[in-house]
Design a protein around this motif. Sequence first.
Motif, PDB file in Angstrom:
ATOM      1  N   LEU A 115     -76.344 -63.052 -53.083  1.00 13.21           N
ATOM      2  CA  LEU A 115     -75.150 -63.428 -53.846  1.00 13.21           C
ATOM      3  C   LEU A 115     -75.018 -64.942 -53.919  1.00 13.21           C
ATOM      4  O   LEU A 115     -75.465 -65.657 -53.013  1.00 13.21           O
ATOM      5  CB  LEU A 115     -73.901 -62.847 -53.188  1.00 13.21           C
ATOM      6  N   SER A 116     -74.390 -65.382 -54.979  1.00 13.01           N
ATOM      7  CA  SER A 116     -74.232 -66.827 -55.144  1.00 13.01           C
ATOM      8  C   SER A 116     -73.215 -67.346 -54.119  1.00 13.01           C
ATOM      9  O   SER A 116     -72.410 -66.596 -53.568  1.00 13.01           O
ATOM     10  CB  SER A 116     -73.732 -67.136 -56.558  1.00 13.01           C
ATOM     11  N   GLU A 117     -73.253 -68.670 -53.932  1.00 13.38           N
ATOM     12  CA  GLU A 117     -72.340 -69.325 -52.985  1.00 13.38           C
ATOM     13  C   GLU A 117     -70.879 -69.008 -53.332  1.00 13.38           C
ATOM     14  O   GLU A 117     -70.081 -68.648 -52.476  1.00 13.38           O
ATOM     15  CB  GLU A 117     -72.565 -70.842 -53.047  1.00 13.38           C
ATOM     16  N   ARG A 145     -78.557 -76.036 -51.111  1.00 11.43           N
ATOM     17  CA  ARG A 145     -78.529 -74.765 -51.848  1.00 11.43           C
ATOM     18  C   ARG A 145     -79.930 -74.365 -52.314  1.00 11.43           C
ATOM     19  O   ARG A 145     -80.297 -73.203 -52.274  1.00 11.43           O
ATOM     20  CB  ARG A 145     -77.592 -74.926 -53.060  1.00 11.43           C
ATOM     21  N   ILE A 193     -45.201 -95.838 -54.478  1.00  4.49           N
ATOM     22  CA  ILE A 193     -45.231 -95.187 -55.799  1.00  4.49           C
ATOM     23  C   ILE A 193     -44.000 -95.540 -56.639  1.00  4.49           C
ATOM     24  O   ILE A 193     -44.113 -95.816 -57.843  1.00  4.49           O
ATOM     25  CB  ILE A 193     -45.310 -93.648 -55.643  1.00  4.49           C
ATOM     26  N   ILE A 222     -43.602 -95.717 -60.851  1.00  2.00           N
ATOM     27  CA  ILE A 222     -44.051 -94.594 -61.677  1.00  2.00           C
ATOM     28  C   ILE A 222     -43.000 -93.492 -61.754  1.00  2.00           C
ATOM     29  O   ILE A 222     -42.859 -92.835 -62.790  1.00  2.00           O
ATOM     30  CB  ILE A 222     -45.394 -94.066 -61.130  1.00  2.00           C
ATOM     31  N   VAL A 251     -67.961 -74.971 -46.545  1.00  2.00           N
ATOM     32  CA  VAL A 251     -69.272 -74.879 -47.188  1.00  2.00           C
ATOM     33  C   VAL A 251     -70.149 -76.070 -46.801  1.00  2.00           C
ATOM     34  O   VAL A 251     -71.327 -75.933 -46.512  1.00  2.00           O
ATOM     35  CB  VAL A 251     -69.100 -74.812 -48.732  1.00  2.00           C
ATOM     36  N   LEU A 252     -69.528 -77.236 -46.773  1.00  6.17           N
ATOM     37  CA  LEU A 252     -70.280 -78.471 -46.494  1.00  6.17           C
ATOM     38  C   LEU A 252     -70.226 -78.847 -45.016  1.00  6.17           C
ATOM     39  O   LEU A 252     -70.305 -80.022 -44.667  1.00  6.17           O
ATOM     40  CB  LEU A 252     -69.727 -79.617 -47.349  1.00  6.17           C
ATOM     41  N   ARG A 253     -70.026 -77.852 -44.166  1.00  8.52           N
ATOM     42  CA  ARG A 253     -69.896 -78.141 -42.737  1.00  8.52           C
ATOM     43  C   ARG A 253     -71.138 -78.882 -42.235  1.00  8.52           C
ATOM     44  O   ARG A 253     -72.272 -78.588 -42.631  1.00  8.52           O
ATOM     45  CB  ARG A 253     -69.682 -76.852 -41.957  1.00  8.52           C
ATOM     46  N   GLY A 254     -70.861 -79.837 -41.385  1.00  9.93           N
ATOM     47  CA  GLY A 254     -71.971 -80.577 -40.789  1.00  9.93           C
ATOM     48  C   GLY A 254     -72.436 -81.766 -41.602  1.00  9.93           C
ATOM     49  O   GLY A 254     -73.181 -82.601 -41.119  1.00  9.93           O
ATOM     50  N   THR A 255     -71.956 -81.860 -42.857  1.00 12.11           N
ATOM     51  CA  THR A 255     -72.365 -82.998 -43.683  1.00 12.11           C
ATOM     52  C   THR A 255     -71.424 -84.177 -43.425  1.00 12.11           C
ATOM     53  O   THR A 255     -70.397 -84.034 -42.761  1.00 12.11           O
ATOM     54  CB  THR A 255     -72.304 -82.662 -45.181  1.00 12.11           C
ATOM     55  N   TYR A 256     -71.803 -85.312 -44.007  1.00 16.57           N
ATOM     56  CA  TYR A 256     -70.932 -86.493 -43.834  1.00 16.57           C
ATOM     57  C   TYR A 256     -69.561 -86.236 -44.465  1.00 16.57           C
ATOM     58  O   TYR A 256     -68.545 -86.726 -44.020  1.00 16.57           O
ATOM     59  CB  TYR A 256     -71.593 -87.732 -44.459  1.00 16.57           C
ATOM     60  N   PHE A 257     -69.556 -85.408 -45.525  1.00 18.45           N
ATOM     61  CA  PHE A 257     -68.280 -85.105 -46.209  1.00 18.45           C
ATOM     62  C   PHE A 257     -67.326 -84.382 -45.251  1.00 18.45           C
ATOM     63  O   PHE A 257     -66.143 -84.700 -45.172  1.00 18.45           O
ATOM     64  CB  PHE A 257     -68.574 -84.233 -47.437  1.00 18.45           C
ATOM     65  N   GLN A 284     -42.152 -93.838 -51.204  1.00 23.38           N
ATOM     66  CA  GLN A 284     -41.075 -94.438 -52.006  1.00 23.38           C
ATOM     67  C   GLN A 284     -41.389 -95.901 -52.289  1.00 23.38           C
ATOM     68  O   GLN A 284     -41.183 -96.388 -53.402  1.00 23.38           O
ATOM     69  CB  GLN A 284     -39.738 -94.314 -51.271  1.00 23.38           C
ATOM     70  N   VAL A 335     -41.045 -92.832 -46.621  1.00 24.54           N
ATOM     71  CA  VAL A 335     -40.699 -94.240 -46.865  1.00 24.54           C
ATOM     72  C   VAL A 335     -41.859 -94.959 -47.546  1.00 24.54           C
ATOM     73  O   VAL A 335     -41.675 -95.733 -48.495  1.00 24.54           O
ATOM     74  CB  VAL A 335     -40.318 -94.929 -45.530  1.00 24.54           C
ATOM     75  N   TRP A 389     -66.115 -86.864 -42.752  1.00 23.53           N
ATOM     76  CA  TRP A 389     -65.179 -87.809 -43.374  1.00 23.53           C
ATOM     77  C   TRP A 389     -63.801 -87.148 -43.582  1.00 23.53           C
ATOM     78  O   TRP A 389     -62.754 -87.722 -43.300  1.00 23.53           O
ATOM     79  CB  TRP A 389     -65.768 -88.258 -44.714  1.00 23.53           C
ATOM     80  N   TRP A 396     -40.352 -95.669 -66.459  1.00 19.27           N
ATOM     81  CA  TRP A 396     -40.663 -94.355 -65.896  1.00 19.27           C
ATOM     82  C   TRP A 396     -39.819 -94.027 -64.673  1.00 19.27           C
ATOM     83  O   TRP A 396     -39.552 -92.882 -64.380  1.00 19.27           O
ATOM     84  CB  TRP A 396     -42.149 -94.297 -65.495  1.00 19.27           C
TER      85      TRP A 396
END
Lengths: 709, 327
Positions: B232-234, A704, B170, B176, B137-143, B167, B164, B146, A17
Amino acid sequence: MLLSSALRVVSADVTPWNNPYPADNAAKSILYSVFQERPKHLDPVSSYSENEAVFTGQIYEPPLQYHFLKRPYELIPLTATAVPEAQYFDARGKRLPDATDEQAVAKVIYRITLRPGITFAPHPAFARRPDGSYYYHALSPEITQRAFTLNAFPETGTRELIADDYVYEIKRLAHPHLHSPVASFLGKYITGLNALARELRHRTYGKAEFIDLRAFDLLGARVIDRYTFEITLSKPYPQFVYWLAMSFFAPVPWEADAFYSQPGMAEHNLTLEWYPVGTGPYVLNENNPNRRMVLRRNPNFHLETYPDAGEPSDGAHGWLAQAGQRLPFIDEVHFMLEKEDIPEWNKFQQGYYDTSGIAPDGFDQAIRVGPTGQPELTDTMRAHDVRLAITTQPSLNYIGFNMLDPVVGGNDRRARLLRRALSIAFDTEELISIFGNGRGIPAQGPIPPGIFGFKEAEAGVNPLVYDWRQGRAVRKSLDQARHYLAQAGYPGGRDPASGKPLVLYFDAATTGPDLKSQFSWYRKQFEKLGLELVVRSTDYNRFQEKMHKGDAQIYSWGWNADYPDPENFLFLLYGPNGKVRHQGENASNYANPAYDALFQRMRVLPNGAERQRIIDQMVALVREDSPWIWGFHPQAFTLYHQWVGNAKPNLLARNSLKYRTVDPVLRAVKRREWNPPRLWPLLLVLIAAVVSIVPAVLVYRRRRYATAL
Amino acid sequence: MTAYLIRRLCYVLPILIGVNLITFVLFFVVNSPDDMARMHLGERRVTQAAVDKWKEEHDYARPLFWNANVDGTARVTDTIFYRRSIELFLFKFGQSDDGRDIGYDIRQRMGPSLAIALPVLMVELLVTVTLGLLVAVLRGTYFDRWIALVCVALMSVSGLFYIVGAQYLIAKLLRIVPISGFTPGLAAAKFVALPIAVQVLAALGANVRWYRTVFLEEIEKEYVRTAWAKGLSESAVMTRHVLRNALLPLITAIVVTLPSLFLGSLITESFFAIPGLGSYTIDALQSQDFAIVRSMVFLGAVLYIVGLLLTDIAYAWADPRLRFGEA
């Protein structure tokens, strides 16, 4: 994991590849190499750089070449039938036996006879209609407007190489619009070259206008018959014969000049600078300096065979296995643009480049010091059956003193002792070890190994800097250096005028952060003697200006041999070559009448005891005067893969690609073996990413559908 | 709007003259015509006569700005600056100092630069806007926390390291894609995949943080609260309201990058051996080829001016409340 294993199995018999080349190239006889900088000049009259010679050396054929295998380097005929002998004549035309009495020589003639039957590579400039007229010598603007490559001219032709082609090229040295870097120099020797240049300059020619040089006479280059021509020099220059192996003396057909000089061609890069035409083993089939340059076998290449003799060890290396076989062996050579060392090195390890130098970053991966203290390949390299060739280059890197400087220059005793003290303190062995990974040999004088005049072991040691002890040269002690310094009037490194450490200046063209540590090391060398070294870094232009004006004090410089003759190194210290006064290559502006007189005698003598005696005297003189800290002779470490044959390094022959062999079948097998793709780490990353999102989605859904209360 | 654009177009000429003048002065402060000649002729055996001949041949033997040896307007027109500038304004780039057709080189190199820059722009927009919306949207969450950590980490790493590192990882360890190189046509995909991924990754941290801020600012506004209140939906709130109203900073970010699409990326192209325009200017600076340098700087200036004009037009399109030049 299973998927990855399955993919590995599937890909076992297909192109890896990471293969950067088309799959159908795998079985072809192609050598892969690199270029880092696009060559500026491919016209033989203006090309002088090493990176250009890689191409021009394979395309053009001067009358002579260097024997591929023999050492010391030996000139042999290429298109000529023999290496020409210089014929010396006095003012009355009487033949002289040699040039020992240089003043008596009025002219020197080299008569060169060509081998008949050599033809140029196919080129549109030669294409003719049945009536004999040229297809492409009177192009209309409509045609040139659409032409950007030679493919726009499908008809090609050829013709036999004749003496006129060489004479035509010599006249091109005087061409008003071609900038040959050696025109001024050769004008001092070739009879009438400067006069022709003046004549051509006085006529008004457009920048791209065709100047039919056949209509002009040049006294110093004359056709005798179809295959014979003479070059006449106005004074002896025995080293001139080496110039006959350089591209400046390669044949250029007038048809090429006529073709490329048509209006509109130069504007579209259609010049000899970009589309050369020669008689050599290869033609430049693709010239895309932005990506790759491709040399392809010249279908018209004349009969030339692999040498059947060389050095005693050549047979053991397999470098005589193809003796007597027709050249060239490889069909194509692809030079790929690689601007950075790291990708180049990695691709060599993957088998995508066939040969490689060793970048500083990759040195430890490739080379280790063996039990005998000698460099050898690391286990990784051995596992890939990589081969290593080490050659000492016919060149010299030195630290120079500007002899015009009031502190370090001059020929008085004070300055000589100061320079000698610095020569001892400057630990070249350490410099080579730290900054060159051990790739170099400390120099004992101006002449590198492999060049006549160089002396090995004790006989060659510089007794003012080294002692010979137990079979090796040992640098003299710092106490000795301090003693010289005190004798020079700087006890303890102090300047008596100020009572403070003597301040010296090192002038350099800074080209990168790597040099900072080297400059720091330089300072430490001078500090050993209590001296203070101030590094004056500047850009390349200002540095050159300082050197030309003589404003530098101490500097670093180098010289790579044009040809394997001591004259090509000893002339670097010849007074009339001083850079400031004479714009020559004597960058230190060293001038010693005794040395100059010896140089005049040495340059006209053939190699032999008398010449060696004079060289010894000259070397002794410059060691005594110490205009340079002698520095070192660099060593080239070249790596090549097991499928590359006849890779003996020849640092003077620019046309050595015709001797190389490559085994594409073995290469394809090894590339597949070394480069199976590994996908499982990527799959793991993907799974981790998905998994990490799941809790976020759950949080989102909980929020939600959460109620307010 | 039309009057505004005409006025802006009138500024173009003095700006380009100014850019050209500054380029000229800066270049010749560092490099004299003698330096350029020596660079082109090489270091060995070059005499002053050869240098003078080169300068004459390449039209660098004249005075830089003012020719006191002639009379009348020729004092200005018979100078290096005038003769070299006038053709640029007609978009005649001419030949480089070593004889190459600059226009041809630019046309040849533009394709590879675009082959990287366009996908980078699109993938970068898609990934960063999506992630920006997601963390908004997920403000304040662990996500969110992270991603913030990852973004700061990504921003802290040098761009060269990404190249560098990618290269090595990968192309060398995983094998690859090719480490470097380029080929025209569809086969270019395997060569440009890694540089594209590297450029997107290198810009990811800063861009996601930027878009998160932009989207959060919109989310806090009353019209969004009204949209929520309407039930309205999210996804409808985020895409139809928040995203649309956050278009202005998006447009700024996109249009400002347009010139760099053509001009390429210096380091990426150099390491991946992509024959684009990115390294063209630096190569020219290194070889002291003034003809190329001035052409590329001029082209860059023109592209930036065009980019800024497009930004203004796009603003008016995206937000009809904006009326340029009106009180």
